[in-house]
Design a protein around this motif. Structure first.
Motif, mmCIF file in Angstrom:
data_model
loop_
_atom_site.group_PDB
_atom_site.id
_atom_site.type_symbol
_atom_site.label_atom_id
_atom_site.label_comp_id
_atom_site.label_asym_id
_atom_site.label_seq_id
_atom_site.Cartn_x
_atom_site.Cartn_y
_atom_site.Cartn_z
ATOM 1 N N TYR A 226 32.845 -3.005 14.924
ATOM 2 C CA TYR A 226 31.661 -2.565 13.994
ATOM 3 C C TYR A 226 30.538 -2.505 15.117
ATOM 4 O O TYR A 226 29.737 -1.557 14.843
ATOM 5 N N ASP A 227 30.370 -3.423 15.980
ATOM 6 C CA ASP A 227 29.281 -3.241 16.977
ATOM 7 C C ASP A 227 29.491 -1.991 17.899
ATOM 8 O O ASP A 227 28.580 -1.179 18.068
ATOM 9 N N LEU A 228 30.717 -1.612 17.948
ATOM 10 C CA LEU A 228 30.928 -0.416 18.848
ATOM 11 C C LEU A 228 30.331 0.932 18.170
ATOM 12 O O LEU A 228 29.824 1.712 18.547
ATOM 13 N N ALA A 229 30.894 0.998 16.939
ATOM 14 C CA ALA A 229 30.478 1.832 15.832
ATOM 15 C C ALA A 229 28.959 1.938 15.624
ATOM 16 O O ALA A 229 28.412 3.219 15.631
ATOM 17 N N THR A 230 28.392 0.909 15.233
ATOM 18 C CA THR A 230 27.078 1.111 15.022
ATOM 19 C C THR A 230 26.262 1.459 16.042
ATOM 20 O O THR A 230 25.269 2.159 16.082
ATOM 21 N N GLY A 231 26.661 0.955 17.446
ATOM 22 C CA GLY A 231 25.963 1.327 18.683
ATOM 23 C C GLY A 231 26.201 2.849 18.901
ATOM 24 O O GLY A 231 25.385 3.267 19.827
ATOM 25 N N ALA A 232 27.092 3.309 18.348
ATOM 26 C CA ALA A 232 27.347 4.746 18.802
ATOM 27 C C ALA A 232 26.840 5.595 17.577
ATOM 28 O O ALA A 232 27.547 6.902 17.365
ATOM 29 N N ASN A 233 26.148 5.073 16.725
ATOM 30 C CA ASN A 233 25.587 5.846 15.333
ATOM 31 C C ASN A 233 26.879 6.236 14.467
ATOM 32 O O ASN A 233 26.898 7.265 13.902
ATOM 33 N N GLY A 234 27.709 5.196 14.310
ATOM 34 C CA GLY A 234 29.054 5.820 13.645
ATOM 35 C C GLY A 234 30.021 6.407 14.383
ATOM 36 O O GLY A 234 31.084 6.706 13.851
ATOM 37 N N GLN A 235 29.835 6.856 15.511
ATOM 38 C CA GLN A 235 30.811 7.589 16.312
ATOM 39 C C GLN A 235 31.835 6.740 16.615
ATOM 40 O O GLN A 235 31.785 5.615 17.487
ATOM 41 N N THR A 236 33.317 6.995 16.412
ATOM 42 C CA THR A 236 34.349 6.072 17.143
ATOM 43 C C THR A 236 35.407 7.090 17.321
ATOM 44 O O THR A 236 35.548 8.329 16.816
ATOM 45 N N TYR A 237 36.410 6.741 18.354
ATOM 46 C CA TYR A 237 37.395 7.609 18.704
ATOM 47 C C TYR A 237 38.886 6.967 18.537
ATOM 48 O O TYR A 237 38.822 5.680 18.760
ATOM 49 N N PHE A 238 39.622 7.701 17.861
ATOM 50 C CA PHE A 238 41.073 7.299 17.535
ATOM 51 C C PHE A 238 41.902 7.015 18.876
ATOM 52 O O PHE A 238 42.570 6.416 19.091
ATOM 53 N N GLY A 239 41.616 8.200 19.597
ATOM 54 C CA GLY A 239 42.537 8.457 20.928
ATOM 55 C C GLY A 239 41.404 8.285 22.047
ATOM 56 O O GLY A 239 40.287 8.939 21.936
ATOM 57 N N LYS A 240 41.822 7.594 23.033
ATOM 58 C CA LYS A 240 40.895 7.187 24.278
ATOM 59 C C LYS A 240 41.541 7.550 25.379
ATOM 60 O O LYS A 240 40.920 7.312 26.712
ATOM 61 N N LEU A 241 42.515 8.120 25.549
ATOM 62 C CA LEU A 241 43.493 8.336 26.871
ATOM 63 C C LEU A 241 42.410 9.771 27.315
ATOM 64 O O LEU A 241 41.934 10.443 26.732
ATOM 65 N N LYS A 242 42.775 9.980 28.556
ATOM 66 C CA LYS A 242 42.050 10.874 29.233
ATOM 67 C C LYS A 242 42.876 12.186 29.386
ATOM 68 O O LYS A 242 42.388 13.499 29.739
ATOM 69 N N TYR A 243 44.120 12.032 28.815
ATOM 70 C CA TYR A 243 45.038 13.149 28.893
ATOM 71 C C TYR A 243 46.319 12.840 27.766
ATOM 72 O O TYR A 243 46.694 11.662 27.685
#
Length: 233
Positions: free
Chosen positions: A101-118
């Motif tokens: 929740y803190d990550l989402a609110t800190g990014a104005n609701g932006q979250t990522y399903f995939g976090k790999l670089k490739y």
């Protein structure tokens, strides 16, 4: 021995999975869920068997015991919440949820399903020789278009990119069928902007098979802003 199966079969399975997940986890407003849910399921039943698509036979069972399931959620039945409760004993669910929740609110609701670089993992789209939209999804897409037009809302339908690995593995017939479907929608709804071409980004822009990573999301967002400057003034 690849069988010719329709993309609608895949979408039906995905919708079934999502419905089960949402149905089991998020029915916190029994009355609203009861009424809206019944409308959705009854609509799905209207499409059963059309176009040789054996769709949603499972909805009959769900519709039959819909009232019972709503009651189970309302009284916090062990049958519905038992698994989640047991899991909470082995991990701090509050801490995990609070962190997300803190990550989402800190990014104005932006979250990522995939976090790999490739990601060069090939998506399921590559399995299908043809594309045929699932009846109920096509129905609600058109209902959404109609509602927006009635309300004077400008509509833009954009397709998000695949990763290159998936695009390269897709059958040409699948890509053609998808394009033809979108082209048909555009001819029926000339007031709506529909960009229905399937395309790809390089694998480095994906955090998993289908989701853009932060670099990919920024690339896509910038492309949309450049394409529609009036919308993002």
């Amino acid at each position: 021995n690849l069988e010719e199966i329709s993309y609608s079969d895949y979408l039906r399975d995905i919708h079934k999975m999502l419905t089960k997940s949402l149905y089991e986890q998020t029915l916190s407003a029994p009355k609203a869920a009861k009424e809206s849910g019944k409308r959705v399921y009854k609509t799905a039943l209207r499409y059963e068997g059309q176009d040789n698509d054996p769709i949603y036979k499972w909805t009959e069972d769900i519709l039959t015991d819909f009232d019972d399931k709503i009651l189970e959620y309302k009284v916090y039945s062990v049958k519905q919440y038992g698994k989640a409760f047991i899991k909470s004993l082995t991990e701090n669910r509050y801490e995990v949820n609070s962190e997300e929740y803190d990550l989402a609110t800190g990014a104005n609701g932006q979250t990522y399903f995939g976090k790999l670089k490739y990601s060069e993992e090939i998506g399921v789209e590559s399995r299908y020789l043809s594309f045929r939209p699932l009846g109920i999804m096509d129905y609600y897409l058109r209902k959404t278009f109609d509602m927006c037009l009635d309300l004077g809302v400008d509509v833009i339908l954009e397709v998000v990119p695949m990763n290159k690995a998936t695009y390269d593995a897709c059958y040409e017939s699948f890509l053609t069928d998808y394009f033809d479907y979108m082209k048909g929608l555009q001819s029926e709804y000339p007031q709506i902007t529909i960009n229905g071409d399937l395309y790809y980004y390089d694998n480095e822009y994906f955090g998993d098979t289908n989701h853009l990573n932060p670099n990919g999301a920024e690339k896509y967002s910038n492309s949309i802003k450049e394409k529609y400057p009036d919308v993002f003034e």
